[in-house]
Motif scaffolding. Structure first.
Motif, mmCIF file in Angstrom:
data_model
loop_
_atom_site.group_PDB
_atom_site.id
_atom_site.type_symbol
_atom_site.label_atom_id
_atom_site.label_comp_id
_atom_site.label_asym_id
_atom_site.label_seq_id
_atom_site.Cartn_x
_atom_site.Cartn_y
_atom_site.Cartn_z
ATOM 1 N N GLY A 1 24.779 -58.872 -41.469
ATOM 2 C CA GLY A 1 25.712 -57.792 -41.762
ATOM 3 C C GLY A 1 27.161 -58.157 -41.533
ATOM 4 N N SER A 2 27.428 -59.427 -41.254
ATOM 5 C CA SER A 2 28.804 -59.852 -40.980
ATOM 6 C C SER A 2 29.648 -59.815 -42.251
ATOM 7 N N GLU A 3 30.949 -59.913 -42.055
ATOM 8 C CA GLU A 3 31.912 -59.881 -43.164
ATOM 9 C C GLU A 3 31.608 -60.936 -44.222
ATOM 10 N N ARG A 4 31.143 -62.073 -43.767
ATOM 11 C CA ARG A 4 30.872 -63.188 -44.680
ATOM 12 C C ARG A 4 29.825 -62.830 -45.739
ATOM 13 N N PHE A 5 28.881 -61.984 -45.388
ATOM 14 C CA PHE A 5 27.774 -61.681 -46.299
ATOM 15 C C PHE A 5 27.807 -60.238 -46.792
ATOM 16 N N ALA B 1 30.904 -72.461 -41.465
ATOM 17 C CA ALA B 1 31.486 -71.309 -40.770
ATOM 18 C C ALA B 1 32.954 -71.571 -40.429
ATOM 19 N N LYS B 2 33.258 -72.793 -40.035
ATOM 20 C CA LYS B 2 34.641 -73.165 -39.713
ATOM 21 C C LYS B 2 35.518 -73.066 -40.957
ATOM 22 N N LEU B 3 35.030 -73.573 -42.088
ATOM 23 C CA LEU B 3 35.785 -73.500 -43.345
ATOM 24 C C LEU B 3 35.974 -72.050 -43.771
ATOM 25 N N TYR B 4 34.927 -71.239 -43.674
ATOM 26 C CA TYR B 4 35.019 -69.834 -44.059
ATOM 27 C C TYR B 4 36.073 -69.115 -43.213
ATOM 28 N N THR B 5 36.047 -69.351 -41.905
ATOM 29 C CA THR B 5 37.014 -68.725 -41.005
ATOM 30 C C THR B 5 38.435 -69.161 -41.342
#
Length: 146
Positions: free
Chosen positions: A70-74, A104-108
């Motif tokens: 449910g995080s912002e990424r998805f 995850a590092k790249l997404y952030t």
């Protein structure tokens, strides 16, 4: 030299040897005991419900997976399965993949640039030596065809 074959002898020879018949009898007896499901008969093997700690661990893993899904990424990802289905299929040994951490590092980093209205300047690398040399000076390196 005439020879005669006794029909009773042929029928007897076609039966399995005594040791095979005895083994089959023992296997049938063991199967009956196992299928009976009595722990005293089956050598102490007993099917029991899961313990409370396993249930608590499963619930905690489901909660953690639900938070991750449910995080912002998805937020735009639609899944036709439940969180419990994913956790049931996972192993019990925690796995940490390097690729997932880097993703995850790249997404952030990209979300941070988006929030600030900035961009990540990058150059393309042709081989691994160039990647190592560029990594000190850039926040991202474009690697084509790897």
């Amino acid at each position: 030299f005439g020879s005669s074959v006794c029909p009773a002898r042929i029928a007897f020879d076609q039966r399995p040897p005594r040791s095979h018949r005895a083994m089959a009898t023992r296997v049938n007896a063991i199967q009956r005991h196992v299928l009976a499901g009595q722990p005293a008969v089956t050598g102490g093997v007993e099917i029991r419900a899961t313990s409370a700690s396993e249930d608590a661990d499963f619930a905690a893993r489901c909660k953690e997976m639900a938070a991750w899904m449910g995080s912002e990424r998805f937020k735009h990802t639609t899944r036709p399965y439940k969180v419990e289905d994913v956790v049931k299929l996972q192993g019990t040994m925690p796995l940490h993949f390097t690729g997932a951490k880097i993703s995850a590092k790249l997404y952030t980093m990209l979300r941070d640039h988006q929030a600030k209205g900035t961009c990540s300047h990058t150059f393309g690398a042709l081989d691994t030596v160039q990647v190592v040399q560029m990594a000190k000076y850039l926040t991202s390196v474009y690697v084509s065809g790897w």
